[in-house]
Design a protein around this motif. Structure first.
Motif, PDB file in Angstrom:
ATOM      1  N   GLY A 190       0.781  -1.223   0.000  1.00 30.41           N
ATOM      2  CA  GLY A 190       0.000   0.000   0.000  1.00 30.41           C
ATOM      3  C   GLY A 190       0.819   1.283   0.000  1.00 30.41           C
ATOM      4  N   CYS A 191       2.125   1.179   0.107  1.00 34.14           N
ATOM      5  CA  CYS A 191       2.983   2.370   0.119  1.00 34.14           C
ATOM      6  C   CYS A 191       3.149   2.896  -1.309  1.00 34.14           C
ATOM      7  CB  CYS A 191       4.347   2.028   0.706  1.00 34.14           C
ATOM      8  SG  CYS A 191       5.517   3.410   0.645  1.00 34.14           S
ATOM      9  N   PRO A 192       2.938   4.199  -1.529  1.00 33.60           N
ATOM     10  CA  PRO A 192       3.083   4.736  -2.882  1.00 33.60           C
ATOM     11  C   PRO A 192       4.516   4.645  -3.416  1.00 33.60           C
ATOM     12  CG  PRO A 192       2.653   6.506  -1.312  1.00 33.60           C
ATOM     13  CD  PRO A 192       2.519   5.211  -0.571  1.00 33.60           C
ATOM     14  N   ILE A 193       5.485   4.565  -2.555  1.00 29.22           N
ATOM     15  CA  ILE A 193       6.890   4.474  -2.985  1.00 29.22           C
ATOM     16  C   ILE A 193       7.228   3.073  -3.502  1.00 29.22           C
ATOM     17  CG2 ILE A 193       9.294   4.765  -2.229  1.00 29.22           C
ATOM     18  CD1 ILE A 193       7.621   7.358  -2.372  1.00 29.22           C
ATOM     19  N   ALA A 194       6.437   2.062  -3.135  1.00 33.68           N
ATOM     20  CA  ALA A 194       6.694   0.687  -3.581  1.00 33.68           C
ATOM     21  C   ALA A 194       6.698   0.580  -5.103  1.00 33.68           C
ATOM     22  CB  ALA A 194       5.671  -0.266  -2.979  1.00 33.68           C
ATOM     23  N   ARG A 195       6.020   1.506  -5.772  1.00 33.29           N
ATOM     24  CA  ARG A 195       6.007   1.505  -7.243  1.00 33.29           C
ATOM     25  C   ARG A 195       7.349   1.918  -7.822  1.00 33.29           C
ATOM     26  NH1 ARG A 195       1.001   5.174  -8.159  1.00 33.29           N
ATOM     27  NH2 ARG A 195       2.633   6.181  -9.337  1.00 33.29           N
ATOM     28  N   PHE A 196       8.191   2.529  -6.996  1.00 33.04           N
ATOM     29  CA  PHE A 196       9.483   3.031  -7.464  1.00 33.04           C
ATOM     30  C   PHE A 196      10.668   2.327  -6.817  1.00 33.04           C
ATOM     31  CE2 PHE A 196       6.330   6.447  -7.449  1.00 33.04           C
ATOM     32  CZ  PHE A 196       6.253   6.698  -8.813  1.00 33.04           C
ATOM     33  N   HIS A 197      10.484   1.835  -5.584  1.00 34.47           N
ATOM     34  CA  HIS A 197      11.576   1.190  -4.855  1.00 34.47           C
ATOM     35  C   HIS A 197      11.847  -0.204  -5.387  1.00 34.47           C
ATOM     36  CE1 HIS A 197      12.318   3.203  -0.684  1.00 34.47           C
ATOM     37  NE2 HIS A 197      12.876   3.854  -1.683  1.00 34.47           N
ATOM     38  N   THR A 198      13.091  -0.465  -5.708  1.00 36.81           N
ATOM     39  CA  THR A 198      13.500  -1.817  -6.054  1.00 36.81           C
ATOM     40  C   THR A 198      13.789  -2.567  -4.758  1.00 36.81           C
ATOM     41  OG1 THR A 198      15.841  -1.258  -6.128  1.00 36.81           O
ATOM     42  CG2 THR A 198      14.587  -1.011  -8.197  1.00 36.81           C
ATOM     43  N   VAL A 199      14.058  -3.835  -4.875  1.00 39.88           N
ATOM     44  CA  VAL A 199      14.442  -4.628  -3.703  1.00 39.88           C
ATOM     45  C   VAL A 199      15.686  -4.015  -3.072  1.00 39.88           C
ATOM     46  CG1 VAL A 199      15.252  -6.885  -2.920  1.00 39.88           C
ATOM     47  CG2 VAL A 199      13.392  -6.734  -4.580  1.00 39.88           C
ATOM     48  N   ALA A 200      16.652  -3.682  -3.906  1.00 45.05           N
ATOM     49  CA  ALA A 200      17.897  -3.081  -3.396  1.00 45.05           C
ATOM     50  C   ALA A 200      17.615  -1.762  -2.677  1.00 45.05           C
ATOM     51  CB  ALA A 200      18.889  -2.869  -4.535  1.00 45.05           C
ATOM     52  N   ASP A 201      16.712  -0.942  -3.210  1.00 41.28           N
ATOM     53  CA  ASP A 201      16.338   0.320  -2.560  1.00 41.28           C
ATOM     54  C   ASP A 201      15.716   0.057  -1.191  1.00 41.28           C
ATOM     55  OD1 ASP A 201      17.124   1.863  -4.785  1.00 41.28           O
ATOM     56  OD2 ASP A 201      15.092   1.823  -5.642  1.00 41.28           O
ATOM     57  N   ALA A 202      14.789  -0.904  -1.133  1.00 35.83           N
ATOM     58  CA  ALA A 202      14.106  -1.221   0.124  1.00 35.83           C
ATOM     59  C   ALA A 202      15.102  -1.725   1.171  1.00 35.83           C
ATOM     60  CB  ALA A 202      13.011  -2.253  -0.114  1.00 35.83           C
ATOM     61  N   ILE A 203      16.037  -2.547   0.742  1.00 37.12           N
ATOM     62  CA  ILE A 203      17.058  -3.060   1.659  1.00 37.12           C
ATOM     63  C   ILE A 203      17.875  -1.905   2.220  1.00 37.12           C
ATOM     64  CG2 ILE A 203      19.233  -4.355   1.719  1.00 37.12           C
ATOM     65  CD1 ILE A 203      17.821  -6.306  -0.314  1.00 37.12           C
ATOM     66  N   ARG A 204      18.298  -1.028   1.359  1.00 33.85           N
ATOM     67  CA  ARG A 204      19.123   0.111   1.777  1.00 33.85           C
ATOM     68  C   ARG A 204      18.337   1.066   2.679  1.00 33.85           C
ATOM     69  NH1 ARG A 204      20.175   1.761  -2.859  1.00 33.85           N
ATOM     70  NH2 ARG A 204      18.593   3.364  -2.995  1.00 33.85           N
ATOM     71  N   GLU A 205      17.122   1.392   2.288  1.00 31.65           N
ATOM     72  CA  GLU A 205      16.320   2.364   3.037  1.00 31.65           C
ATOM     73  C   GLU A 205      15.895   1.857   4.405  1.00 31.65           C
ATOM     74  OE1 GLU A 205      15.522   5.585   2.284  1.00 31.65           O
ATOM     75  OE2 GLU A 205      16.858   5.361   0.564  1.00 31.65           O
ATOM     76  N   HIS A 206      15.625   0.555   4.500  1.00 27.64           N
ATOM     77  CA  HIS A 206      15.097   0.006   5.747  1.00 27.64           C
ATOM     78  C   HIS A 206      16.134  -0.749   6.567  1.00 27.64           C
ATOM     79  CE1 HIS A 206      11.055   1.254   4.740  1.00 27.64           C
ATOM     80  NE2 HIS A 206      11.285   0.822   3.520  1.00 27.64           N
ATOM     81  N   VAL A 219      17.436  -3.713   6.257  1.00 24.26           N
ATOM     82  CA  VAL A 219      17.184  -5.132   6.504  1.00 24.26           C
ATOM     83  C   VAL A 219      18.314  -5.973   5.924  1.00 24.26           C
ATOM     84  CG1 VAL A 219      14.678  -4.838   6.567  1.00 24.26           C
ATOM     85  CG2 VAL A 219      15.779  -5.434   4.422  1.00 24.26           C
ATOM     86  N   ASP A 220      18.386  -7.211   6.350  1.00 26.81           N
ATOM     87  CA  ASP A 220      19.383  -8.148   5.849  1.00 26.81           C
ATOM     88  C   ASP A 220      19.003  -8.518   4.413  1.00 26.81           C
ATOM     89  OD1 ASP A 220      20.826 -10.468   5.137  1.00 26.81           O
ATOM     90  OD2 ASP A 220      20.913 -11.151   7.214  1.00 26.81           O
ATOM     91  N   GLY A 221      19.733  -7.985   3.461  1.00 24.01           N
ATOM     92  CA  GLY A 221      19.403  -8.176   2.052  1.00 24.01           C
ATOM     93  C   GLY A 221      19.476  -9.612   1.593  1.00 24.01           C
ATOM     94  N   ALA A 222      20.463 -10.342   2.066  1.00 22.25           N
ATOM     95  CA  ALA A 222      20.600 -11.746   1.657  1.00 22.25           C
ATOM     96  C   ALA A 222      19.408 -12.559   2.130  1.00 22.25           C
ATOM     97  CB  ALA A 222      21.905 -12.324   2.191  1.00 22.25           C
ATOM     98  N   ARG A 223      18.973 -12.310   3.349  1.00 21.57           N
ATOM     99  CA  ARG A 223      17.824 -13.057   3.890  1.00 21.57           C
ATOM    100  C   ARG A 223      16.525 -12.662   3.187  1.00 21.57           C
ATOM    101  NH1 ARG A 223      19.082 -16.360   7.882  1.00 21.57           N
ATOM    102  NH2 ARG A 223      20.798 -15.841   9.278  1.00 21.57           N
ATOM    103  N   LEU A 224      16.334 -11.372   2.955  1.00 21.93           N
ATOM    104  CA  LEU A 224      15.124 -10.927   2.255  1.00 21.93           C
ATOM    105  C   LEU A 224      15.065 -11.552   0.873  1.00 21.93           C
ATOM    106  CD1 LEU A 224      12.546  -9.271   1.937  1.00 21.93           C
ATOM    107  CD2 LEU A 224      13.984  -7.337   1.222  1.00 21.93           C
ATOM    108  N   ARG A 225      16.145 -11.484   0.133  1.00 28.18           N
ATOM    109  CA  ARG A 225      16.169 -12.069  -1.213  1.00 28.18           C
ATOM    110  C   ARG A 225      15.923 -13.568  -1.158  1.00 28.18           C
ATOM    111  NH1 ARG A 225      20.517  -8.259  -1.615  1.00 28.18           N
ATOM    112  NH2 ARG A 225      20.018  -6.636  -3.134  1.00 28.18           N
TER     113      ARG A 225
END
Length: 86
Positions: free
Chosen positions: A33-49, A51-57
């Motif tokens: 439901g976040c309007p930014i989700a339309r623009f954020h890539t997985v890499a962006d979300a990992i960096r912004e939040h 989170v452990d990128g390897a685990r999320l992926r």
């Protein structure tokens, strides 16, 4: 059939593979439901939040591997042990 790419947006991933919504939420991301989700890539979300990128992926790929695009049915995939407390 679409394949996961790290440059896909969070919105695109959740729309193609609805079972990934649970993974996103389990990692503490509020992309649903976040309007930014339309623009954020997985890499962006990992960096912004932070989170452990390897685990999320890995968790996303585990769910995506069990579902086809647009298929809301999936086997239950538990989040990584380190993310259960989020």
């Amino acid at each position: 059939m679409r394949r996961y790419r790290d440059d896909m947006t969070m919105d695109e991933i959740m729309r193609l593979w609805p079972a990934t919504i649970r993974v996103v939420l389990d990692h503490g991301l509020l992309c649903v439901g976040c309007p930014i989700a339309r623009f954020h890539t997985v890499a962006d979300a990992i960096r912004e939040h932070g989170v452990d990128g390897a685990r999320l992926r890995a968790d996303l790929l585990a769910v995506i591997g069990n579902t086809g695009p647009g298929n809301a049915q999936s086997r239950s995939v538990r989040p990584s042990a380190s993310n259960r407390s989020l």
